[in-house]
Design a protein around this motif. Sequence first.
Motif, PDB file in Angstrom:
ATOM      1  N   ASP A   1     -25.617 -16.003   4.677  1.00  0.00           N
ATOM      2  CA  ASP A   1     -24.530 -15.032   4.782  1.00  0.00           C
ATOM      3  C   ASP A   1     -23.280 -15.553   4.060  1.00  0.00           C
ATOM      4  OD1 ASP A   1     -22.878 -12.966   5.512  1.00  0.00           O
ATOM      5  OD2 ASP A   1     -22.722 -13.545   7.623  1.00  0.00           O
ATOM      6  N   ASN A   2     -22.739 -14.770   3.122  1.00  0.00           N
ATOM      7  CA  ASN A   2     -21.561 -15.177   2.357  1.00  0.00           C
ATOM      8  C   ASN A   2     -20.328 -15.345   3.241  1.00  0.00           C
ATOM      9  OD1 ASN A   2     -22.881 -15.277  -0.096  1.00  0.00           O
ATOM     10  ND2 ASN A   2     -22.455 -13.140  -0.572  1.00  0.00           N
ATOM     11  N   HIS A   3     -20.187 -14.509   4.262  1.00  0.00           N
ATOM     12  CA  HIS A   3     -19.024 -14.586   5.150  1.00  0.00           C
ATOM     13  C   HIS A   3     -19.008 -15.922   5.897  1.00  0.00           C
ATOM     14  CE1 HIS A   3     -16.627 -13.647   8.802  1.00  0.00           C
ATOM     15  NE2 HIS A   3     -15.854 -13.057   7.898  1.00  0.00           N
ATOM     16  N   VAL A   4     -20.151 -16.358   6.395  1.00  0.00           N
ATOM     17  CA  VAL A   4     -20.257 -17.651   7.085  1.00  0.00           C
ATOM     18  C   VAL A   4     -20.018 -18.788   6.104  1.00  0.00           C
ATOM     19  CG1 VAL A   4     -21.795 -19.151   8.410  1.00  0.00           C
ATOM     20  CG2 VAL A   4     -21.799 -16.702   8.832  1.00  0.00           C
ATOM     21  N   ALA A   5     -20.495 -18.663   4.872  1.00  0.00           N
ATOM     22  CA  ALA A   5     -20.286 -19.694   3.858  1.00  0.00           C
ATOM     23  C   ALA A   5     -18.802 -19.853   3.538  1.00  0.00           C
ATOM     24  CB  ALA A   5     -21.067 -19.360   2.594  1.00  0.00           C
ATOM     25  N   GLN A   6     -18.065 -18.750   3.502  1.00  0.00           N
ATOM     26  CA  GLN A   6     -16.632 -18.832   3.258  1.00  0.00           C
ATOM     27  C   GLN A   6     -15.923 -19.544   4.411  1.00  0.00           C
ATOM     28  OE1 GLN A   6     -15.485 -14.773   2.599  1.00  0.00           O
ATOM     29  NE2 GLN A   6     -16.194 -14.766   0.471  1.00  0.00           N
ATOM     30  N   LYS A   7     -16.336 -19.262   5.649  1.00  0.00           N
ATOM     31  CA  LYS A   7     -15.763 -19.968   6.805  1.00  0.00           C
ATOM     32  C   LYS A   7     -16.049 -21.461   6.713  1.00  0.00           C
ATOM     33  CE  LYS A   7     -16.960 -16.944  10.445  1.00  0.00           C
ATOM     34  NZ  LYS A   7     -17.239 -16.791  11.874  1.00  0.00           N
ATOM     35  N   LEU A   8     -17.283 -21.810   6.345  1.00  0.00           N
ATOM     36  CA  LEU A   8     -17.645 -23.218   6.220  1.00  0.00           C
ATOM     37  C   LEU A   8     -16.845 -23.897   5.117  1.00  0.00           C
ATOM     38  CD1 LEU A   8     -21.501 -22.999   6.664  1.00  0.00           C
ATOM     39  CD2 LEU A   8     -19.920 -24.234   8.135  1.00  0.00           C
ATOM     40  N   ASP A   9     -16.609 -23.202   4.033  1.00  0.00           N
ATOM     41  CA  ASP A   9     -15.840 -23.768   2.931  1.00  0.00           C
ATOM     42  C   ASP A   9     -14.423 -24.130   3.388  1.00  0.00           C
ATOM     43  OD1 ASP A   9     -15.665 -24.606   0.251  1.00  0.00           O
ATOM     44  OD2 ASP A   9     -14.600 -22.764  -0.280  1.00  0.00           O
ATOM     45  N   GLN A  10     -13.831 -23.315   4.254  1.00  0.00           N
ATOM     46  CA  GLN A  10     -12.491 -23.586   4.769  1.00  0.00           C
ATOM     47  C   GLN A  10     -12.491 -24.739   5.779  1.00  0.00           C
ATOM     48  OE1 GLN A  10     -11.345 -19.807   6.343  1.00  0.00           O
ATOM     49  NE2 GLN A  10     -11.016 -18.893   4.321  1.00  0.00           N
ATOM     50  N   LEU A  11     -13.638 -24.988   6.427  1.00  0.00           N
ATOM     51  CA  LEU A  11     -13.721 -26.022   7.458  1.00  0.00           C
ATOM     52  C   LEU A  11     -14.294 -27.340   6.935  1.00  0.00           C
ATOM     53  CD1 LEU A  11     -15.043 -23.810  10.378  1.00  0.00           C
ATOM     54  CD2 LEU A  11     -12.735 -24.710  10.096  1.00  0.00           C
ATOM     55  N   GLN A  12     -14.427 -27.486   5.641  1.00  0.00           N
ATOM     56  CA  GLN A  12     -15.027 -28.686   5.075  1.00  0.00           C
ATOM     57  C   GLN A  12     -14.212 -29.921   5.453  1.00  0.00           C
ATOM     58  OE1 GLN A  12     -16.053 -28.120   1.042  1.00  0.00           O
ATOM     59  NE2 GLN A  12     -16.949 -30.116   0.791  1.00  0.00           N
ATOM     60  N   GLY A  13     -14.906 -30.968   5.906  1.00  0.00           N
ATOM     61  CA  GLY A  13     -14.262 -32.200   6.327  1.00  0.00           C
ATOM     62  C   GLY A  13     -13.852 -32.215   7.789  1.00  0.00           C
ATOM     63  N   GLN A  14     -14.073 -31.126   8.491  1.00  0.00           N
ATOM     64  CA  GLN A  14     -13.691 -31.023   9.898  1.00  0.00           C
ATOM     65  C   GLN A  14     -14.941 -31.017  10.780  1.00  0.00           C
ATOM     66  OE1 GLN A  14     -10.973 -27.796  10.603  1.00  0.00           O
ATOM     67  NE2 GLN A  14      -9.987 -28.062   8.616  1.00  0.00           N
ATOM     68  N   ARG A  15     -14.730 -31.244  12.073  1.00  0.00           N
ATOM     69  CA  ARG A  15     -15.839 -31.194  13.029  1.00  0.00           C
ATOM     70  C   ARG A  15     -16.143 -29.742  13.360  1.00  0.00           C
ATOM     71  NH1 ARG A  15     -18.435 -34.918  15.143  1.00  0.00           N
ATOM     72  NH2 ARG A  15     -18.659 -33.990  17.190  1.00  0.00           N
ATOM     73  N   VAL A  16     -17.416 -29.390  13.254  1.00  0.00           N
ATOM     74  CA  VAL A  16     -17.838 -28.009  13.486  1.00  0.00           C
ATOM     75  C   VAL A  16     -19.097 -27.979  14.349  1.00  0.00           C
ATOM     76  CG1 VAL A  16     -16.857 -27.093  11.348  1.00  0.00           C
ATOM     77  CG2 VAL A  16     -19.180 -27.960  11.355  1.00  0.00           C
ATOM     78  N   LYS A  17     -19.346 -26.822  14.922  1.00  0.00           N
ATOM     79  CA  LYS A  17     -20.579 -26.543  15.662  1.00  0.00           C
ATOM     80  C   LYS A  17     -21.286 -25.426  14.901  1.00  0.00           C
ATOM     81  CE  LYS A  17     -22.118 -25.105  20.253  1.00  0.00           C
ATOM     82  NZ  LYS A  17     -21.636 -24.718  21.595  1.00  0.00           N
TER      83      LYS A  17
END
Length: 143
Positions: A101-117
């Motif tokens: 999903d492109n929308h999720v990929a954009q969110k991940l791109d903004q969160l790069q280097g951070q802790r995520v679930k």
Amino acid sequence: MSEFEQVVKEGAQNVGKKFRRLLMWALLAGILFFLGYIFIYCNFTVSKGTTGGTLTNITYKGILFKTHEGNLNTGTINLNPNIAPDKMTQAMNGWNFSVPDNHVAQKLDQLQGQRVKLFYRKKVKAMPWQGKTNYLVYDVQKL
């Protein structure tokens, strides 16, 4: 040629045409059944879950099918000497995943280097347009 021989010859030609037509439809049905089976098999979800860690990268790559691929550092390093080196390298390099999903990929791109679930589904085999790995991420949450 007698009338009987001509009737037999025309009948044989009609049977040949009907057989070829039946064979063509059977072959087409077989191909459609096979493609349907592959599509259902490859989209079967084996497991569904979450994993957390530091998002190390997210890329958009591919030759024919461009997909979003990422890597999550889960912070796991196994120091057991009985584990093969390739397994050890995989544990140190993190967890690879795909994002259809492109929308999720954009969110991940903004969160790069951070802790995520990451919320993911593991497929038996991902289709080429879904991603390179069998782990398909469908949602992300910042920790």
